[in-house]
Enzyme design. Structure first.
Site, PDB file in Angstrom:
ATOM      1  N   GLN A  31      25.133 -17.864 -26.646  1.00  0.00           N
ATOM      2  CA  GLN A  31      24.568 -16.631 -26.106  1.00  0.00           C
ATOM      3  C   GLN A  31      24.909 -15.445 -26.998  1.00  0.00           C
ATOM      4  OE1 GLN A  31      25.300 -16.105 -21.942  1.00  0.00           O
ATOM      5  NE2 GLN A  31      24.168 -14.209 -21.868  1.00  0.00           N
ATOM      6  N   PHE A  32      24.011 -15.164 -27.938  1.00  0.00           N
ATOM      7  CA  PHE A  32      24.246 -14.061 -28.872  1.00  0.00           C
ATOM      8  C   PHE A  32      24.316 -12.718 -28.164  1.00  0.00           C
ATOM      9  CE2 PHE A  32      19.685 -13.838 -28.517  1.00  0.00           C
ATOM     10  CZ  PHE A  32      19.373 -12.496 -28.713  1.00  0.00           C
ATOM     11  N   THR A  33      23.758 -12.613 -26.963  1.00  0.00           N
ATOM     12  CA  THR A  33      23.745 -11.331 -26.252  1.00  0.00           C
ATOM     13  C   THR A  33      25.142 -10.879 -25.842  1.00  0.00           C
ATOM     14  OG1 THR A  33      23.301 -12.399 -24.129  1.00  0.00           O
ATOM     15  CG2 THR A  33      21.387 -11.652 -25.410  1.00  0.00           C
TER      16      THR A  33
END
Length: 173
Positions: A78-80
């Site tokens: 999850q790059f967010t």
């Protein structure tokens, strides 16, 4: 490297409406890879998560680790987790690692957990996923490898506790 860990009774991840992975009791790990992260950081984070005593013993105390209870794990990239929302209304993801840098580190992290004897399921890197989580507790923890480089005696950031005596660097007596 950043991780949001949730203790679950069960969890699954779907891609295009089809279940890709599912686990029973264990942990869901949302994993963010930042610029400058390396394999050593993935190893350290995997060790930390595997050893965290966040499962209850017979007395209801957090005394057991994922390894102790044979917890299953679902790791979802999850790059967010590297969103910077300080300016404007659109988050910046400039601190997130590029997909080319992140993918091998996510896989290395997963392999480190498996190397500890844990059963690990995963999402699909760069896919739009639907994650279903049945929190247990709820127990949710946030780990950030940047904070491990700081002393535990370092003052708490002033924006966390404005106006407190230790915000200026002095700890309460």
């Amino acid at each position: 490297m950043r991780a949001v860990i949730q203790r679950v009774s069960s969890a699954s991840v779907k891609v295009n409406g089809a279940i890709l992975s599912a686990i029973g009791p264990g942990l869901v790990v949302f994993l963010g890879i930042g610029q400058g992260d390396d394999p050593r950081g993935a190893e350290t984070l995997a060790q930390k998560i595997a050893d965290l005593r966040i499962f209850s013993d017979a007395h209801g105390r957090f005394n057991l680790s994922a390894q102790d209870v044979g917890a299953q794990m679902l790791v979802v990239s999850q790059f967010t987790l590297y969103a910077d929302c300080r300016r404007g209304r659109r988050p910046s993801f400039a601190q997130a690692a590029s997909p080319e840098e992140a993918a091998p580190l996510v896989e290395h992290f997963v392999e480190c957990l498996r190397g500890k004897g844990l059963t690990v399921a995963t999402g699909r890197f760069q896919a739009t996923m639907s994650v279903e989580i049945h929190n247990e507790g709820p127990v949710t923890l946030v780990l950030d490898s940047e904070l491990w480089r700081q002393s535990r005696r370092a003052p708490v950031a002033h924006w966390l506790h404005p106006g407190q005596p230790w915000a200026s660097g002095k700890r309460p007596s």
